[in-house]
Design an enzyme around this catalytic site. Structure first.
Site, PDB file in Angstrom:
ATOM      1  N   HIS A  74     -45.052  28.410   6.663  1.00  0.00           N
ATOM      2  CA  HIS A  74     -45.243  29.241   7.469  1.00  0.00           C
ATOM      3  C   HIS A  74     -44.569  30.437   7.117  1.00  0.00           C
ATOM      4  O   HIS A  74     -43.731  30.285   6.430  1.00  0.00           O
ATOM      5  CB  HIS A  74     -43.551  28.399   8.673  1.00  0.00           C
ATOM      6  CG  HIS A  74     -44.349  27.449   9.445  1.00  0.00           C
ATOM      7  ND1 HIS A  74     -44.456  26.829  10.459  1.00  0.00           N
ATOM      8  CD2 HIS A  74     -45.741  27.127   9.525  1.00  0.00           C
ATOM      9  CE1 HIS A  74     -45.015  25.953  11.191  1.00  0.00           C
ATOM     10  NE2 HIS A  74     -45.794  26.105  10.713  1.00  0.00           N
TER      11      HIS A  74
ATOM     12  N   TYR B  99     -36.424  28.259  16.958  1.00  0.00           N
ATOM     13  CA  TYR B  99     -35.114  28.024  17.234  1.00  0.00           C
ATOM     14  C   TYR B  99     -34.459  28.925  18.599  1.00  0.00           C
ATOM     15  O   TYR B  99     -34.824  29.877  18.776  1.00  0.00           O
ATOM     16  CB  TYR B  99     -34.387  28.816  16.168  1.00  0.00           C
ATOM     17  CG  TYR B  99     -34.348  28.128  15.030  1.00  0.00           C
ATOM     18  CD1 TYR B  99     -35.380  28.176  13.943  1.00  0.00           C
ATOM     19  CD2 TYR B  99     -33.189  27.414  14.553  1.00  0.00           C
ATOM     20  CE1 TYR B  99     -36.352  27.426  12.703  1.00  0.00           C
ATOM     21  CE2 TYR B  99     -33.570  26.271  13.503  1.00  0.00           C
ATOM     22  CZ  TYR B  99     -34.450  26.552  12.633  1.00  0.00           C
ATOM     23  OH  TYR B  99     -35.268  26.072  11.013  1.00  0.00           O
TER      24      TYR B  99
ATOM     25  N   PRO C 258     -27.852  21.265  10.041  1.00  0.00           N
ATOM     26  CA  PRO C 258     -29.324  21.206   9.487  1.00  0.00           C
ATOM     27  C   PRO C 258     -29.859  22.465  10.793  1.00  0.00           C
ATOM     28  O   PRO C 258     -30.801  22.692   9.819  1.00  0.00           O
ATOM     29  CB  PRO C 258     -30.222  19.615  10.551  1.00  0.00           C
ATOM     30  CG  PRO C 258     -28.396  19.617  12.069  1.00  0.00           C
ATOM     31  CD  PRO C 258     -27.217  19.783  11.425  1.00  0.00           C
TER      32      PRO C 258
ATOM     33  N   LYS D 144     -31.484  23.746   5.914  1.00  0.00           N
ATOM     34  CA  LYS D 144     -30.911  23.711   3.643  1.00  0.00           C
ATOM     35  C   LYS D 144     -30.931  22.274   2.819  1.00  0.00           C
ATOM     36  O   LYS D 144     -30.522  22.314   1.637  1.00  0.00           O
ATOM     37  CB  LYS D 144     -29.312  24.586   3.374  1.00  0.00           C
ATOM     38  CG  LYS D 144     -30.268  26.061   4.227  1.00  0.00           C
ATOM     39  CD  LYS D 144     -31.293  26.582   3.223  1.00  0.00           C
ATOM     40  CE  LYS D 144     -31.329  28.018   3.542  1.00  0.00           C
ATOM     41  NZ  LYS D 144     -32.961  28.166   3.086  1.00  0.00           N
TER      42      LYS D 144
ATOM     43  N   TYR E  71     -32.917  31.744   4.888  1.00  0.00           N
ATOM     44  CA  TYR E  71     -34.058  30.882   5.743  1.00  0.00           C
ATOM     45  C   TYR E  71     -35.012  30.265   4.591  1.00  0.00           C
ATOM     46  O   TYR E  71     -35.233  29.386   4.426  1.00  0.00           O
ATOM     47  CB  TYR E  71     -34.690  31.531   6.762  1.00  0.00           C
ATOM     48  CG  TYR E  71     -35.412  30.161   7.876  1.00  0.00           C
ATOM     49  CD1 TYR E  71     -34.153  28.987   8.146  1.00  0.00           C
ATOM     50  CD2 TYR E  71     -36.446  30.156   6.991  1.00  0.00           C
ATOM     51  CE1 TYR E  71     -34.376  28.462   9.391  1.00  0.00           C
ATOM     52  CE2 TYR E  71     -36.944  28.743   7.924  1.00  0.00           C
ATOM     53  CZ  TYR E  71     -35.909  28.207   8.677  1.00  0.00           C
ATOM     54  OH  TYR E  71     -36.966  26.777   9.575  1.00  0.00           O
TER      55      TYR E  71
HETATM   56  P1  RFL Z   1     -30.105  10.831   1.697  1.00  0.00           P
HETATM   57  O1  RFL Z   1     -31.145  10.877   2.238  1.00  0.00           O
HETATM   58  O2  RFL Z   1     -28.965  10.205   2.372  1.00  0.00           O
HETATM   59  O3  RFL Z   1     -30.184   9.538   0.447  1.00  0.00           O
HETATM   60  C1  RFL Z   1     -29.051   9.208   0.259  1.00  0.00           C
HETATM   61  C2  RFL Z   1     -29.455   7.118  -0.914  1.00  0.00           C
HETATM   62  O4  RFL Z   1     -28.905   6.507  -1.155  1.00  0.00           O
HETATM   63  C3  RFL Z   1     -28.513   5.526  -0.081  1.00  0.00           C
HETATM   64  N1  RFL Z   1     -26.845   4.766  -0.364  1.00  0.00           N
HETATM   65  C4  RFL Z   1     -26.151   4.013  -1.757  1.00  0.00           C
HETATM   66  N2  RFL Z   1     -27.290   3.497  -2.710  1.00  0.00           N
HETATM   67  C5  RFL Z   1     -26.033   2.549  -3.566  1.00  0.00           C
HETATM   68  N3  RFL Z   1     -25.605   1.911  -2.460  1.00  0.00           N
HETATM   69  C6  RFL Z   1     -24.031   2.857  -2.148  1.00  0.00           C
HETATM   70  N4  RFL Z   1     -22.905   2.312  -1.760  1.00  0.00           N
HETATM   71  C7  RFL Z   1     -25.360   3.796  -1.667  1.00  0.00           C
HETATM   72  N5  RFL Z   1     -25.422   4.612  -0.566  1.00  0.00           N
HETATM   73  C8  RFL Z   1     -26.341   5.005   0.038  1.00  0.00           C
HETATM   74  C9  RFL Z   1     -28.807   5.427   0.933  1.00  0.00           C
HETATM   75  O5  RFL Z   1     -29.363   4.409   1.715  1.00  0.00           O
HETATM   76  C10 RFL Z   1     -30.381   6.710   0.425  1.00  0.00           C
HETATM   77  O6  RFL Z   1     -31.356   5.980   0.617  1.00  0.00           O
HETATM   78  O7  RFL Z   1     -28.970  12.190   0.913  1.00  0.00           O
HETATM   79  P2  RFL Z   1     -29.915  12.781  -0.957  1.00  0.00           P
HETATM   80  O8  RFL Z   1     -30.514  12.341  -1.537  1.00  0.00           O
HETATM   81  O9  RFL Z   1     -29.000  13.740  -1.035  1.00  0.00           O
HETATM   82  O10 RFL Z   1     -31.075  13.960   0.293  1.00  0.00           O
HETATM   83  C11 RFL Z   1     -30.321  14.962   1.109  1.00  0.00           C
HETATM   84  C12 RFL Z   1     -31.385  14.905   2.672  1.00  0.00           C
HETATM   85  O11 RFL Z   1     -31.422  13.601   2.686  1.00  0.00           O
HETATM   86  C13 RFL Z   1     -30.612  16.304   3.140  1.00  0.00           C
HETATM   87  O12 RFL Z   1     -29.650  17.059   3.127  1.00  0.00           O
HETATM   88  C14 RFL Z   1     -31.458  16.079   5.122  1.00  0.00           C
HETATM   89  O13 RFL Z   1     -32.313  15.164   5.327  1.00  0.00           O
HETATM   90  C15 RFL Z   1     -30.734  16.578   5.535  1.00  0.00           C
HETATM   91  N6  RFL Z   1     -31.553  17.595   6.869  1.00  0.00           N
HETATM   92  C16 RFL Z   1     -32.409  18.644   6.324  1.00  0.00           C
HETATM   93  N7  RFL Z   1     -32.960  19.767   4.819  1.00  0.00           N
HETATM   94  C17 RFL Z   1     -33.368  20.416   4.704  1.00  0.00           C
HETATM   95  O14 RFL Z   1     -33.734  20.962   3.830  1.00  0.00           O
HETATM   96  N8  RFL Z   1     -34.697  20.979   5.570  1.00  0.00           N
HETATM   97  C18 RFL Z   1     -34.651  20.258   6.539  1.00  0.00           C
HETATM   98  O15 RFL Z   1     -35.049  20.812   7.908  1.00  0.00           O
HETATM   99  C19 RFL Z   1     -33.766  19.023   7.633  1.00  0.00           C
HETATM  100  N9  RFL Z   1     -33.740  18.958   8.545  1.00  0.00           N
HETATM  101  C20 RFL Z   1     -31.817  17.250   7.387  1.00  0.00           C
HETATM  102  C21 RFL Z   1     -33.042  18.064   8.570  1.00  0.00           C
HETATM  103  C22 RFL Z   1     -30.914  15.904   8.425  1.00  0.00           C
HETATM  104  C23 RFL Z   1     -31.535  15.478   9.299  1.00  0.00           C
HETATM  105  N10 RFL Z   1     -30.213  14.211   9.364  1.00  0.00           N
HETATM  106  C24 RFL Z   1     -30.878  13.013  10.122  1.00  0.00           C
HETATM  107  C25 RFL Z   1     -28.643  14.365   9.064  1.00  0.00           C
HETATM  108  C26 RFL Z   1     -32.388  17.518  10.393  1.00  0.00           C
HETATM  109  C27 RFL Z   1     -32.090  16.408  10.642  1.00  0.00           C
HETATM  110  C28 RFL Z   1     -31.749  15.684  11.432  1.00  0.00           C
HETATM  111  C1  PHB Z   2     -37.441  19.825  11.133  1.00  0.00           C
HETATM  112  O1  PHB Z   2     -38.335  19.680  11.771  1.00  0.00           O
HETATM  113  O2  PHB Z   2     -37.375  18.647  10.949  1.00  0.00           O
HETATM  114  C2  PHB Z   2     -36.518  20.251  11.180  1.00  0.00           C
HETATM  115  C3  PHB Z   2     -36.754  22.398  10.650  1.00  0.00           C
HETATM  116  C4  PHB Z   2     -35.956  22.809  11.188  1.00  0.00           C
HETATM  117  C5  PHB Z   2     -34.181  22.245  11.170  1.00  0.00           C
HETATM  118  C6  PHB Z   2     -33.465  21.300  11.041  1.00  0.00           C
HETATM  119  C7  PHB Z   2     -34.637  20.451  11.023  1.00  0.00           C
HETATM  120  O3  PHB Z   2     -33.350  23.569  10.932  1.00  0.00           O
END
Ligand code: RFL
Ligand code: PHB
Length: 395
Positions: free
Chosen positions: A75, A204, A296, A300, A388
């Protein structure tokens, strides 16, 4: 108690932990990954969707970019809809060529698991609970229970990649950490649906009814979010109500012809900004959500996790190849520099686009003026586009 010896013990098989083990493997460094949940559970979580170019490049260099390049959607812009009017931010033109790639975190997890398991990686699923020992010594260890038996992993270093609710940050004495936190008075209700996205690019949306985001996972799968209260009850949000609310927030004209359909996933995400400093205690290094959380809105979180892991893998490589400790010693400061810039941007995007229930009439007008400024100014748009798509790495 069964014991194994490795160089780096990694807690958590999310994107941070798995990518770190892949990069270490590529550098000839041995690791063991301990994950609390099953593979299916970790792969099933619907989360991030937007990757900076530097994230795409690192995944490619790590050898897990093949499907990402085939299926990811590149994109060059995003849209901001304000009270029913859509404005395009041409990120590619504003940044001299930078784009983002839309590709689900779920897919990245799958790609990483496939690749790691093909290389016979040591990943222990359903290891619970995990505990950390002798972290300040040069012989730290991890212990865990699996199938009722206790196991030990002796290592040189521990990488805490276990997310916000993990055990690693919680194991650090409180007086060795400084915590910075902001909790927002709203959450995101997100759905996934097998429907055609309303637009080719993300929208957005800021409206009097609150924020909404129209994102996607492919040209046939939509990912949609609406701002809601932090204690919202999902049972009160049948699909019809969500689609109606999405249409109202985007406006009748922009949402005309929007394809609707049953959701295949539905969840609520609280919104917070959080940083733990420093990202190291003894021979424990925190990476990703274990050390920091962003709301989110700026997309990032995953990108920051990948950026941490890049710095950490390089530091371990320099240590094992040349006995150098400077990369390890600089790890926390190097990462925090980028983390705080992403925190600032994520806070700013969140403040700009959401409806704050406790905001005064004055603050509401200032928010509106800032949006008008950003949308009407090349400089304002350029600052948004630069952040971004991802700030340069040296900074
Ligand atoms: P994770 O993905 O939470 O993985 C951590 C892992 O550790 C395990 N764990 C354990 N294992 C052993 N012993 C324990 N005591 C443990 N406790 C936990 C867990 O089961 C898990 O498997 O962390 P990590 O690897 O640092 O990754 C981070 C990302 O997952 C997170 O920052 C992103 O998902 C955030 N995020 C977004 N980031 C972006 O860069 N672009 C996006 O568009 C974006 N959209 C989002 C998001 C996060 C969202 N939510 C649900 C929080 C949209 C949403 C809705
Ligand atoms: C997503 O597609 O899950 C998404 C995209 C952009 C954001 C957050 C989440 O800023």
């Amino acid at each position: 108690m069964g014991a194994v010896r490795t160089q780096v013990g990694i807690v958590g098989a999310g994107p941070a932990g798995l990518l770190l083990s892949q990069l270490l493997h590529n550098a000839g460094i041995d690791s063991v990954v301990l994950e609390r949940h099953s593979r299916a559970y970790v792969e099933g979580r619907i989360r991030a969707g937007v990757l900076e170019q530097s994230t795409v490049d690192l995944l490619t260099d790590a050898g897990v970019g093949e499907r990402l390049h085939r299926e990811g959607l590149v994109h060059g812009g995003i849209e901001i809809a304000l009270d029913g009017r859509r404005h395009r931010i041409d990120m590619k033109a504003l940044t001299g060529g930078s784009c983002v790639t839309v590709y689900g975190q779920t897919q990245i997890q799958k790609d990483l698991f496939e690749r790691r398991l093909a290389d016979n990686a040591k990943i222990v699923f359903e290891a619970a609970p995990v505990s950390l020992h002798d972290v300040e010594s040069d012989r730290p260890s991890l212990r865990y229970l699996r199938d009722g038996a206790e196991h030990r992993v002796d290592c040189d270093f521990i990488a805490g990649c276990d997310g916000f609710h993990g055990i690693c940050r919680a194991s650090i004495p409180a007086d060795r950490l400084e915590l910075f936190e902001r909790v927002y008075p709203f959450a995101w209700l997100g759905i996934l649906a097998d429907t055609r996205p309303v637009s080719d690019e993300l929208i957005y949306t800021s409206s009097a009814r609150g924020f909404a985001l129209f994102s996607m996972r492919s040209t046939r799968v939509s990912r949609l979010y609406i701002q809601c209260t932090p204690d919202e009850d999902l049972n009160e949000w049948p699909d019809d109500r969500i689609w109606t609310e999405l249409q109202r927030r985007l406006g009748a004209e922009a949402s005309a012809g929007m394809e609707t359909g049953p959701s295949t996933d539905k969840s609520i995400t609280p919104m917070r900004s959080f940083v733990a400093e420093p990202m190291r205690w003894g021979n424990l290094f925190l990476a990703g959500d274990a050390a920091h959380i962003v709301p989110p809105t700026g997309a990032k979180g995953l990108n920051l996790a990948v950026a941490d892991v890049r710095v950490l893998a390089e530091a371990f490589d320099a240590f094992y190849r040349a006995g150098r400790r400077d990369g390890l010693d600089a790890y926390s400061a190097t990462c925090l520099n980028r983390v705080w810039k992403a925190q600032r941007f994520s806070w700013w995007m969140t403040s700009l686009l959401h409806r704050f229930p406790d905001r005064s009439a004055f603050d509401g007008r200032v928010q509106r003026a800032e949006l008008d400024y950003v949308l009407g100014s090349a400089a304002g748009q350029q600052a948004l586009a630069e952040n971004y798509t991802g700030l340069p790495f040296a900074g």
